[in-house]
Design an enzyme around this catalytic site. Sequence first.
Site, mmCIF file in Angstrom:
data_model
loop_
_atom_site.group_PDB
_atom_site.id
_atom_site.type_symbol
_atom_site.label_atom_id
_atom_site.label_comp_id
_atom_site.label_asym_id
_atom_site.label_seq_id
_atom_site.Cartn_x
_atom_site.Cartn_y
_atom_site.Cartn_z
ATOM 1 N N SER A 1 -12.024 -38.254 32.940
ATOM 2 C CA SER A 1 -12.197 -37.117 32.038
ATOM 3 C C SER A 1 -13.421 -37.231 31.137
ATOM 4 O O SER A 1 -13.624 -36.396 30.282
ATOM 5 C CB SER A 1 -10.946 -36.957 31.178
ATOM 6 O OG SER A 1 -10.719 -38.144 30.495
ATOM 7 N N THR B 1 -10.439 -36.567 26.678
ATOM 8 C CA THR B 1 -11.679 -36.677 25.907
ATOM 9 C C THR B 1 -11.692 -37.904 25.000
ATOM 10 O O THR B 1 -10.679 -38.214 24.363
ATOM 11 C CB THR B 1 -11.763 -35.442 24.990
ATOM 12 O OG1 THR B 1 -11.819 -34.313 25.826
ATOM 13 C CG2 THR B 1 -12.936 -35.483 24.056
ATOM 14 N N THR C 1 -16.792 -35.447 26.844
ATOM 15 C CA THR C 1 -15.751 -35.082 27.809
ATOM 16 C C THR C 1 -16.328 -34.431 29.053
ATOM 17 O O THR C 1 -17.441 -33.887 29.014
ATOM 18 C CB THR C 1 -14.759 -34.085 27.152
ATOM 19 O OG1 THR C 1 -13.624 -33.915 27.997
ATOM 20 C CG2 THR C 1 -15.391 -32.718 26.922
ATOM 21 N N ARG D 1 -17.036 -22.819 32.031
ATOM 22 C CA ARG D 1 -16.133 -22.985 30.886
ATOM 23 C C ARG D 1 -16.610 -24.141 29.983
ATOM 24 O O ARG D 1 -16.968 -25.215 30.441
ATOM 25 C CB ARG D 1 -14.718 -23.264 31.398
ATOM 26 C CG ARG D 1 -13.656 -23.458 30.308
ATOM 27 C CD ARG D 1 -13.434 -24.905 29.965
ATOM 28 N NE ARG D 1 -12.313 -25.097 29.047
ATOM 29 C CZ ARG D 1 -12.038 -26.251 28.446
ATOM 30 N NH1 ARG D 1 -12.781 -27.306 28.657
ATOM 31 N NH2 ARG D 1 -11.027 -26.350 27.633
ATOM 32 N N THR E 1 -8.636 -33.986 20.890
ATOM 33 C CA THR E 1 -8.504 -34.067 22.337
ATOM 34 C C THR E 1 -7.404 -33.110 22.749
ATOM 35 O O THR E 1 -6.564 -32.735 21.935
ATOM 36 C CB THR E 1 -8.183 -35.507 22.791
ATOM 37 O OG1 THR E 1 -8.058 -35.526 24.210
ATOM 38 C CG2 THR E 1 -6.905 -36.029 22.174
ATOM 39 N N GLY E 2 -7.412 -32.712 24.004
ATOM 40 C CA GLY E 2 -6.364 -31.806 24.476
ATOM 41 C C GLY E 2 -6.927 -30.448 24.838
ATOM 42 O O GLY E 2 -8.138 -30.309 25.039
HETATM 43 N N1 ASP Z 1 -10.674 -31.077 24.795
HETATM 44 C C1 ASP Z 1 -11.237 -31.117 26.120
HETATM 45 C C2 ASP Z 1 -11.590 -29.726 26.556
HETATM 46 O O1 ASP Z 1 -10.825 -28.822 26.327
HETATM 47 C C3 ASP Z 1 -10.357 -31.698 27.162
HETATM 48 C C4 ASP Z 1 -9.608 -32.920 26.884
HETATM 49 O O2 ASP Z 1 -9.510 -33.402 25.766
HETATM 50 O O3 ASP Z 1 -9.079 -33.430 27.837
HETATM 51 O O4 ASP Z 1 -12.598 -29.570 27.191
#
Ligand code: ASP
Length: 334
Positions: free
Chosen positions: A92, A194, A212, A222, A245-246
């Site tokens: 990731s 991330t 990330t 995106r 993150t997320g």
């Molecule tokens: N926050 C990141 C995103 O939406 C993804 C992740 O943290 O896994 O691109």
Amino acid sequence: MKRRKFIQNASLSTFGIAMGSSVFASKNNNSLFTSEEKKAQNSAENFPLVIATWNVKESTAEAWRVLQDGKSALDAVEKGCNIEEANAEGQSVGIGGLPDRDGNVTLDACIMDSNGNYGAVVYLQNFVHPISVARKVMEKTPHVLLAGKGAEQFAISEGFEKTNLLTEASKKAWEEWKKTSQYKPIINIENHDTIGMLAVDKNGDISGGCTTSGLAYKMAGRVGDSPIIGSGLFIDNEIGGATATGLGEEVLKTVGSFLIVELMRQGKTPQQACEEAIGRIIKKNPNYKDFQVGYIAVNKKGETGYYSIHEGYSVTKYQNGKNENIPSDFYNKK
Ligand code: ASP
């Protein structure tokens, strides 16, 4: 924290943001503190300190080593994040990152220093260290954010070498995904995502970075929260810093990292601020059971906080000579 309680907290603090004294604060970094207060802050035993999202002990160890060498928090977050970017097994971040729907690995990253400078790249392809390109954007251009082809040209002009980031393992996972091609922009709750990192150097100055490959199998083009100032990362050296993150869409809609720093400005601890930022997402999105978001925060005293929607999130903290991976508390206790 019970739902009712954080809803109540949320509305109180919205009022607080509108009325907060921060709106009137001078731009001068030293303006809010007397010299006595500054001394008290700087004498805290809590620095230096590094904290990062997920289990990334090698990254925090590198950042810590940089701080021990007497280098800045900015150097520490860049070098710390570089370790994970170069780890082909992490799917990731950087090399080995899972691609978008079309099989292209596209990277987002940003960096912010204790003077409020910020640099970012979005939709960058074929470079292992987007956070280092982001730092160059910050230091060498009159801009703060470069995207796609322009970011690529800039990286080449700065001497970064092009590399194929799609590893065999990530290609295989993408080919497997293509069999059903189900577009579900859901962050796997257990997965390592991330890397967001905050560092406080021995003088108490704070910097942060976030890097990330974004959501796996996202639509082409995106961009998530990670490279966007205030969402994936925010630092205010008078107050503290936060990173996320997320599921980026949810962090963007609530401007999560800026929110956390502003809540700390109003007097909340880093932990309270992270909990309230997660609370805002839950309050606004009844589908919160389907996605994960996690935050970390640090304040000027070197106090830290972390919180997520679901179980499975953890942080890595290096403080007082100890490098630890710590499971985070979370909202959805079922
Ligand atoms: N926050 C990141 C995103 O939406 C993804 C992740 O943290 O896994 O691109």
